[in-house]
Write a protein that holds these residues in place. Structure first.
Motif: not given
Length: 592
Positions: A441-465
């Motif tokens: 979850f992303l929360n802006d930390g400066s009161g800016a309106k720069l979210g339009w310029y952010l391009h996010p990505a996420a990779e989740l890997t299930v690892g060992d037991c």
């Protein structure tokens, strides 16, 4: 007295007779098994053919329903039912029953039988009920929803949902640990399809039950329609900027007033009590500032706080809060076509997000931007009410928005909210889950309106037991900034707390699975300290990630699942201005 030789000969003859009887019995049993195996193989070949045809027809049926060709859909359904009935029959005779009780292969034959029965039950009970529903009943005509027809449709939707739930229960009971790979694959695939279908029918059933009352069928309702602004990110999508008070009576919607969150000011002490967990993560901010109610990803908390703030500001208590964002407006514009906003511009599906989240800050006074947001939202909704809109296009737009969590709703009435809580549109951060889910979850930390310029990505890997029954989870989050290095208005660059006003400062909140843990964090390969806390049974790590224009930062978090988690995992992400690039890598089961 019998001679020893004679005795030995008699014993040999008796032994020979027993051997012949055993051999004859063995040959008979073997013959029966071979004949049964051959018969089962033949029946299995036929069942496979019927199920393959049924799968193709199911896809065809879905397309015809979506295209609105109901006559052809009914013909396809009849043909589908013939195929599924044949598959069910092919796996129902005594030979198949006998084969299903033979060691080694029995489980596979029983599983194939379960698949055949499940698909036939869907074709016999769920699909016909869904075909009885006219999609047009779900969209307004002449500015009004037909509440009576919605009530009638609820019966068919509930019938379909109950049929899907019965089939899901049956398939969940199929043991798959020792099945052949191709059979296990079919079982797992059907379970996944049923889970997806069950989400749709379950949500539709809940909506159909609640919508007549929500739309004023039992008396007038008042709602706050809030526009989330992902240019300034918050956990549920974006800061609550503009709002519209909407009144609904017997299916007819009326705009009462519009405004901006900034008009409400601040509230100290917090408008509602915040528990120790929330204060530990977000201090008292969600209860003081309207723009910060959704620092938490749990939408019911955000909506209840905003409702109380509006009550204290206006003296009006509303019945619920509905949240949308500009990306959802772009989906709706694909259904309505271009929409003119009085005193502003014409909104077009392909450019509306840029217009609202970027261009408006360059050409409008900050006090006018929220008004533009509210006017845009109402212009699109008015077009839905006043124009003749293709029901399928509108429903596709709404479905996409719900899937991406861009459409959220909370009811102030406890009975209604309890039903909403189990749906995706309810925005509830669950305290129990069957699949370990990691929240980013992303929360802006400066009161800016720069979210339009952010391009996010996420990779989740299930690892060992691990020996204690947990699993490792490796999360990799990247944020890329496409912001320019100069030329932006001050309303975009914000407070410039990082020194460079064009650097996007984002607080990345990583929520572990329920009962899980956060182990370690690295930023661009280097260990970092993170803020920590717990929210609704989920350990939370908070990392400050600052991204300069044209650069990418990579945050890596190692987590643990609870004990006994399976081989799958899921992600829950803040809906951003630009879609996330995601990848989830499952693992093999722990006992393999």
């Amino acid at each position: 007295m019998t001679e020893p030789g004679t005795t030995r000969r008699r014993r040999r003859r008796a032994t020979s007779r027993r051997l012949r009887r055993i051999l004859l019995a063995g040959l008979v049993v073997t013959s029966v098994l071979l004949l049964t195996a051959g018969w089962v193989g033949y029946r299995g070949w036929r069942a496979h053919g019927h199920l393959t045809s049924a799968a193709a027809m199911t896809r065809q049926l879905g397309g015809e329903v979506f295209d609105g060709d109901r006559d052809r859909a009914h013909r396809t359904l009849a043909a589908l039912q013939e195929q599924t009935a044949s598959a069910r029959s092919a796996t129902a005779d005594p030979g198949w029953w006998l084969g299903a009780h033979v060691p080694y292969s029995g489980d596979d034959l029983a599983a194939v039988r379960d698949v055949a029965v499940a698909v036939d039950d869907l074709a016999r009970h769920a699909f016909p009920a869904l075909l009885r529903i006219d999609p047009a009943v779900l969209v307004p005509r002449s500015g009004r929803f037909d509440v009576a027809r919605l009530r009638a449709a609820a019966t068919s939707i509930d019938e379909a949902d109950r049929a899907v739930r019965r089939v899901r229960t049956r398939m969940q009971g199929v043991p798959d640990g020792k099945l052949l790979p191709q059979v296990r694959s079919a079982v797992v695939a059907l379970r996944d399809e049923l889970a997806e279908l069950g989400t749709v029918t379950g949500g539709a059933s809940t909506a159909a039950r609640l919508l007549p009352a929500l739309l004023g069928g039992d008396g007038r309702r008042n709602y706050l329609l809030v526009s989330q602004n992902p240019a300034e990110l918050r956990a549920t999508g974006g800061m609550f900027g503009a709002y519209t008070l909407v009144q609904v009576t017997d299916g007819r919607l009326r705009l009462v007033r519009q405004g901006a969150s900034t008009e409400m000011g601040q509230f100290d002490p917090p408008v509602l009590p915040l528990n120790a967990e929330l204060r530990g993560l977000y201090r008292d901010l969600p209860g003081i500032y309207p723009a910060d109610v959704n620092l938490t990803p749990h939408f019911p908390t955000a909506a209840a706080l905003y409702r109380e703030m509006y009550r204290r500001y206006s003296g009006t208590s509303v019945d619920g809060v509905l949240a949308i964002d500009p990306v959802m407006l772009s989906y709706l514009l694909e259904a309505t076509g271009p929409v003119a906003v009085p005193k502003h511009t014409t909104l077009v599906a392909g450019t509306v997000t840029r217009s609202l989240l970027s261009d408006s800050y360059q050409r409008l006074d900050p006090r006018e931007q929220d008004k533009y947001f509210a006017a845009s939202a109402m212009a699109v909704f008015n077009s839905l009410l006043s124009r003749t809109v293709d029901p399928r296009a509108m429903l596709a737009a709404v479905d996409r928005a719900v899937t991406e969590r861009r459409l959220l709703f909370w009811s102030a009435r406890p009975a209604e909210q309890r039903e909403m809580a189990g749906t995706r549109v309810g925005g509830v951060l669950p305290e129990r889950e069957t699949t370990p889910t990691v929240g980013v979850f992303l929360n802006d930390g400066s009161g800016a309106k720069l979210g339009w310029y952010l391009h996010p990505a996420a990779e989740l890997t299930v690892g060992d037991c691990r020996p204690d029954g947990r699993r490792d989870l490796r999360l990799r989050v990247t944020l890329r900034s496409a912001a320019p290095r100069s030329g932006l208005a001050k309303s975009v660059t914000g407070l410039a707390m990082s020194g460079d006003p064009y650097t996007a400062r984002t607080l990345v909140n990583v929520h572990s699975p329920v009962g899980g843990a956060v182990v370690a964090a690295r930023l661009d390969g280097r260990p970092i300290g993170v803020g920590s806390g717990v929210e609704r049974g989920r350990p939370v790590a908070i990392a400050n990630v600052e991204v300069r224009p044209g650069t990418t930062r990579t945050l890596e978090i190692t987590l643990l699942t609870p004990v006994g988690a399976g081989d799958a995992a899921d992600l829950w992400l803040t809906p951003a201005a630009h879609p996330w690039t995601t990848r989830i890598q499952p693992a093999s089961t722990c006992d393999q």
